[in-house]
Design an enzyme around this catalytic site. Structure first.
Site: not given
Ligand code: PNS
Length: 160
Positions: A17, A41, A91, A129
């Site tokens: 990150h 999650k 990645r 993570s």
């Molecule tokens: O680190 P991660 O878990 O891959 O992050 C995922 C994250 C938090 C970026 C994604 O789940 C997100 O944007 N969540 C917010 C809710 C949202 O906007 N969902 C629609 C995405 S298309």
């Protein structure tokens, strides 16, 4: 002011990150690191703990103007922040399908917002993570993967 949002779970923040943040800070004037509060999650660290670990790890980077949490849709948060782009780390090919889907959906929700994918250094290609938590849970050494404070916090979580 070219502001970007770097969203994620950051449970906890890793060197991968931080590598992405470093790369993004060469491209943008301001970066808001946004910890998702409602991504469904089950996390090991609380939102406050995750924010604190990121703040500590990015304190020397003046482009990181804020580390905060967000609820609801990412596009709504990005709009409220006046951001032009969302930054995501890519990645490996395995990340691609989900990231592509998310980027296109976010574009559908807000066509003015771009998603920028940045590849961390190859050294961190395998890093996540989830894997770091697994190693820490089994009392392995995670000091090569996460900042000192995160390694200490992981050791505390799994000390029982
Ligand atoms: O680190 P991660 O878990 O891959 O992050 C995922 C994250 C938090 C970026 C994604 O789940 C997100 O944007 N969540 C917010 C809710 C949202 O906007 N969902 C629609 C995405 S298309």
């Amino acid at each position: 002011m070219q502001k970007a949002i770097y969203p994620g779970s950051f449970d906890p923040v890793t060197f991968g990150h931080l590598d992405v943040i470093q790369r993004a800070s060469r491209l943008c004037d301001a970066i808001v690191v946004a910890v998702a509060n409602n991504d469904g999650k089950k996390s090991l660290f609380t939102i406050e703990e995750r924010i604190e670990l990121i703040q500590e790890a990015t304190s020397g980077n003046e482009k990181v103007v804020e580390v905060t949490s967000f609820d609801g849709l990412l596009v709504d948060f990005a709009r409220a922040q006046g951001a032009l782009a969302i930054v995501r780390g890519l990645r490996a090919i395995s990340d691609f399908e989900f990231e592509f889907q998310m980027a296109l959906m976010n574009r559908k929700l807000d066509p003015t917002l771009e998603t920028i994918f940045l590849m961390p250094t190859e050294e961190y290609t395998y890093l996540s993570s989830r894997i770091v938590k697994e190693i820490a849970r089994l009392h392995g050494d995670v000091s090569a993967f996460v900042p000192k404070a995160a390694a200490a916090a992981l050791a505390t979580k799994f000390s029982a």
